[in-house]
Design a protein around this motif. Structure first.
Motif, short mmCIF file in Angstrom:
data_model
loop_
_atom_site.label_atom_id
_atom_site.label_comp_id
_atom_site.label_asym_id
_atom_site.label_seq_id
_atom_site.Cartn_x
_atom_site.Cartn_y
_atom_site.Cartn_z
N PRO A 105 0.08 8.85 -1.28
CA PRO A 105 0.64 9.74 -2.30
C PRO A 105 1.99 10.33 -1.92
O PRO A 105 2.84 10.56 -2.79
N GLU A 106 2.19 10.60 -0.64
CA GLU A 106 3.44 11.25 -0.22
C GLU A 106 4.59 10.27 -0.03
O GLU A 106 5.74 10.68 0.21
N GLN A 107 4.34 8.98 -0.18
CA GLN A 107 5.39 7.99 0.04
C GLN A 107 6.18 7.71 -1.24
O GLN A 107 5.63 7.76 -2.33
N PRO A 108 7.45 7.36 -1.10
CA PRO A 108 8.28 7.08 -2.28
C PRO A 108 7.94 5.74 -2.91
O PRO A 108 7.39 4.85 -2.25
N ASP A 109 8.31 5.59 -4.15
CA ASP A 109 8.13 4.33 -4.87
C ASP A 109 9.29 3.42 -4.51
O ASP A 109 10.46 3.74 -4.78
N THR A 110 9.00 2.28 -3.91
CA THR A 110 10.06 1.36 -3.46
C THR A 110 10.20 0.15 -4.37
O THR A 110 10.84 -0.83 -3.99
N THR A 111 9.65 0.23 -5.56
CA THR A 111 9.70 -0.91 -6.48
C THR A 111 11.14 -1.35 -6.73
O THR A 111 11.47 -2.55 -6.66
N GLU A 112 12.01 -0.40 -7.02
CA GLU A 112 13.39 -0.76 -7.35
C GLU A 112 14.14 -1.28 -6.13
O GLU A 112 15.04 -2.12 -6.26
N ALA A 113 13.79 -0.79 -4.94
CA ALA A 113 14.43 -1.32 -3.72
C ALA A 113 14.09 -2.79 -3.54
O ALA A 113 14.95 -3.60 -3.18
N GLN A 163 0.85 -1.19 0.00
CA GLN A 163 0.00 0.00 0.00
C GLN A 163 0.88 1.24 0.00
O GLN A 163 1.87 1.30 0.74
N ARG A 164 0.52 2.20 -0.84
CA ARG A 164 1.33 3.42 -0.90
C ARG A 164 0.43 4.64 -0.84
O ARG A 164 -0.52 4.77 -1.62
N PHE A 219 1.57 -1.85 -5.82
CA PHE A 219 1.30 -0.96 -4.70
C PHE A 219 -0.09 -0.36 -4.86
O PHE A 219 -0.36 0.37 -5.80
N LEU A 220 -0.95 -0.70 -3.93
CA LEU A 220 -2.34 -0.27 -3.97
C LEU A 220 -2.46 1.14 -3.44
O LEU A 220 -1.88 1.47 -2.40
N PRO A 221 -3.19 2.01 -4.11
CA PRO A 221 -3.25 3.41 -3.69
C PRO A 221 -4.05 3.58 -2.40
O PRO A 221 -5.02 2.86 -2.14
N ARG A 261 -10.23 -2.62 0.11
CA ARG A 261 -11.01 -2.26 -1.08
C ARG A 261 -10.14 -2.25 -2.33
O ARG A 261 -10.54 -2.75 -3.39
N ALA A 262 -8.94 -1.69 -2.22
CA ALA A 262 -8.06 -1.60 -3.39
C ALA A 262 -7.57 -2.98 -3.81
O ALA A 262 -7.43 -3.27 -5.01
N PHE A 263 -7.33 -3.86 -2.85
CA PHE A 263 -6.87 -5.21 -3.19
C PHE A 263 -7.98 -5.98 -3.91
O PHE A 263 -7.73 -6.65 -4.93
#
Length: 388
Positions: free
Chosen positions: A46-54, A43-44, A70-72, A86-88
């Protein structure tokens, strides 16, 4: 084999214990099982960074078998846990890939609810890996008349899992009292990462609270200890350091303004070993309580033990799994005066303190990641076979 992994997290490496564990477990699962395609659902906000590459970097060289979604989530109409569920469900409704063979809901009843709420996703072998005691942690934020109902609902949902795992004996005992069989797989620690020189223990002794700044984690008690020490002749013998973020930042800021503590905010994952080298004593103050308490094993505590730091901890069911009078300084839960006395004892007898720190390091020496994965495989395969 397709494995889904659900966790209400952005998977930031410095976010907390669940994230530390996930960055151990997920890459190890891919390395150990060459037949696994792993789909991670987080879950992410809006203010959180994208951790996909990590996540991909941690999974290398097996990142080609990792998919992250990452579900909004936005704080607004729906609380974040409900937004996650709900997002899942919506994501699974749109998903065209095959259903998972195994789904691991990691965290609490929230992740399991997300799994059960999706008609498509729940057609799987359902593993719930508990990282704490959900109701105990949330109870102080819920009107007391609702406590009984929520407790019954939590237990009813947990019964829908095919296999329930936990990282602490206290969690197993708690849910076992409700008739839910729980298998304990202890947390692992990256032993090589935490190899460092022994603490110096020269005055002023460096005492640190590292973790989320929440009442159940004991930050308010740590601040009270720092304040109490400043009213004694020993005030110049110690420096109290706070590292973390959370709900009690205002109280922490007030303690800084009084000169009680030094607050450095959260520490990046890559920087923590260097920071810990300058710490002598680490506080482990998570409360074991039916209302406003926690549970399970603290990853931070294991890391601090592996680093050979002196442990000052509450004498409760959470910490008694790992700590005793030979490898730590245990004091009654919530007893500020006893904690102040223990700190004096540490400063007065460096030799005893160092011996206990060394014993703590030896205690965790056999809890590397391979052992955790061996235990997981030994539990999962028979459980799945029994369901067929």
């Amino acid at each position: 084999m397709i494995v889904d992994f659900i966790c209400q997290s952005n998977f930031g490496r410095s976010e907390g214990g669940r994230e530390t564990w996930a960055y151990q477990f997920l890459p190890a699962l891919l390395a150990r099982r060459k037949d696994v395609l792993l789909r991670v659902y987080g879950q992410r906000r809006p203010e959180q960074p994208d951790t996909t590459e990590a996540l991909r970097a941690a999974a290398a060289p097996h990142a080609d078998r990792l998919r992250s979604h990452f579900l909004p989530a936005t704080q607004g109409r729906w609380p974040l846990p409900i937004a996650m569920i709900r997002a899942f469900v919506a994501h699974k409704r749109r998903e065209t890939q095959p259903a998972a063979d195994v789904t691991i809901a990691a965290g609490s009843v929230i992740e399991l609810l997300a799994l059960l709420a999706s008609r498509r996703a729940r057609r799987t072998f359902r593993v719930l890996w508990l990282r704490g005691i959900w109701f105990n942690e949330k109870a102080d934020r819920v009107p007391r008349p609702l406590h009984g109902l929520l407790r019954r609902l939590e237990i009813a949902v947990l019964r829908r899992a095919h296999l329930v795992l936990a990282n602490g004996d206290d969690i197993a005992a708690h849910y076992g009292a409700y008739g839910i069989p729980v298998t304990v797989i202890k947390n692992a620690v990256d032993l090589a990462r935490w190899e460092m020189p022994a603490p110096r223990l020269v005055e002023p002794v460096q005492v640190a609270f590292i973790g989320r700044l929440t009442p159940e984690k004991g930050i308010l008690d740590f601040l009270a200890i720092a304040r109490a020490m400043r009213d004694t002749p020993d005030r110049d013998r110690f420096v109290f350091r706070v590292m973390g973020f959370g709900r009690e930042e205002e109280a922490t800021r007030a303690a800084v303004e009084r000169g009680d503590v030094v607050w450095t905010g959260p520490v990046a994952y890559d920087e923590m070993p260097a920071v810990l080298r300058d710490v002598d004593v680490c506080a482990a103050f998570t409360f074991a309580a039916a209302v406003g308490g926690g549970g399970g094993t603290s990853n931070a505590m294991l890391e601090q033990m592996a680093a050979g730091r002196v442990m000052l901890a509450w004498d409760n069911a959470i910490f008694r799994q790992w700590l005793d009078g030979n490898n730590a300084f245990l004091v009654p839960q919530g007893d500020v005066a006893a904690a102040v006395d223990a700190l004096r004892a540490i400063a007065d007898d460096r030799q005893v303190a160092m011996a206990r720190a060394k014993a703590g390091s030896a205690r965790v020496a056999d809890f590397g990641v391979p052992r955790m994965m061996e235990r997981f495989d030994a539990v999962l395969a028979p459980a799945m076979a029994a369901r067929r």
